[in-house]
Design an enzyme around this catalytic site. Sequence first.
Site, PDB file in Angstrom:
ATOM      1  CB  SER A   1      65.655  31.591  -4.240  1.00  0.00           C
ATOM      2  OG  SER A   1      67.453  31.335  -4.797  1.00  0.00           O
TER       3      SER A   1
ATOM      4  CG  ASP B   1      62.675  30.461  -1.099  1.00  0.00           C
ATOM      5  OD1 ASP B   1      61.584  31.036  -0.889  1.00  0.00           O
ATOM      6  OD2 ASP B   1      63.467  30.462  -0.931  1.00  0.00           O
TER       7      ASP B   1
ATOM      8  CG  ASP C   1      58.602  38.710  -2.642  1.00  0.00           C
ATOM      9  OD1 ASP C   1      58.124  38.970  -1.924  1.00  0.00           O
ATOM     10  OD2 ASP C   1      60.411  38.213  -2.092  1.00  0.00           O
TER      11      ASP C   1
ATOM     12  CG  HIS D   1      60.290  33.626   4.115  1.00  0.00           C
ATOM     13  ND1 HIS D   1      61.255  33.529   2.537  1.00  0.00           N
ATOM     14  CD2 HIS D   1      59.306  33.184   4.200  1.00  0.00           C
ATOM     15  CE1 HIS D   1      60.061  33.351   1.683  1.00  0.00           C
ATOM     16  NE2 HIS D   1      59.182  32.700   2.790  1.00  0.00           N
ATOM     17  N   GLY D   2      63.823  33.675   6.911  1.00  0.00           N
ATOM     18  CA  GLY D   2      65.389  34.293   7.061  1.00  0.00           C
ATOM     19  C   GLY D   2      65.392  33.472   8.442  1.00  0.00           C
TER      20      GLY D   2
END
Length: 284
Positions: free
Chosen positions: A50, A83, A105, A205-206
């Site tokens: 990430s 990510d 993102d 996600h999550g």
Amino acid sequence: MALSPTRELMAAAAATGSGQGAFNVIHLETVEGLLAGAESAGLPLILQISENCARYHGGLEPLALATLAAARRSSVPVSVHLDHAEDEQLAYQAVDLGFGSIMYDGARFEYADNVAVTRRVTEYAHARGVYVEAELGKVGGKDGAHAPGVLTDPKEAVAFVAATKVDALAVAVGSSHAMTERSAALDLARIGALKAALNVPLVLHGSSGVPDDAIVAAIAAGMTKINVSTHLNGFFTRAVREYLNLNPAVVDSRKYLKAGRDALVPEVARLLSLFSTVHAQGEK
């Protein structure tokens, strides 16, 4: 085995309606534990770095090169993915370093700006053969992910994918990042509607906050890529804590980091096996 393109791993999972695990790298010990788990299961894996992780290490390149090198030595297909990059330049750097995919993102932007920047990043990546994931709807903290108006709208998702040409879409369907309790409730009907409306794989996600049965149901409803980080970090950290409690005089960090690394292996294998045995409705 040579490094695998993310495109191939995602296409294979989408073709069978199964889930493809994508697990986050924190440091080299995580890389090694994640790869050992994938090899134990004999299943492919997407390793994710990430933007936050790159920032922690002072930049993307050192950890990225180590992760790519480790992935090339794996006996199972492995790809490397960037990510949650909000920094456009970081996305370009990952492409140039040889990542198989990137996630840009732009969810913090208004819709039109999200489209414009995501399209620019996608054009750069596609010109170099790199797969692109984007996000529509905000997969935020525990409260925000369940707030009205936050979940991804299928009609808007169709327009977004058509405008940006992305290869996969992360959608907000009720999960939240960094949850340490597996209690999130997913909107399965929305997942089904998104799956029916779109011609690209969906990304959850999550997933650390989602219990096994709900993940299984989400894959059956149409999810393909399943991102996990916090859940696995817990296994690593608990093992390190236990080792240090039992060995308070230890000073060699390799000893307790090995305990953390080894603790990842069975849970990685279990999750990958769980995801791969589910099949989306109507697919075999």
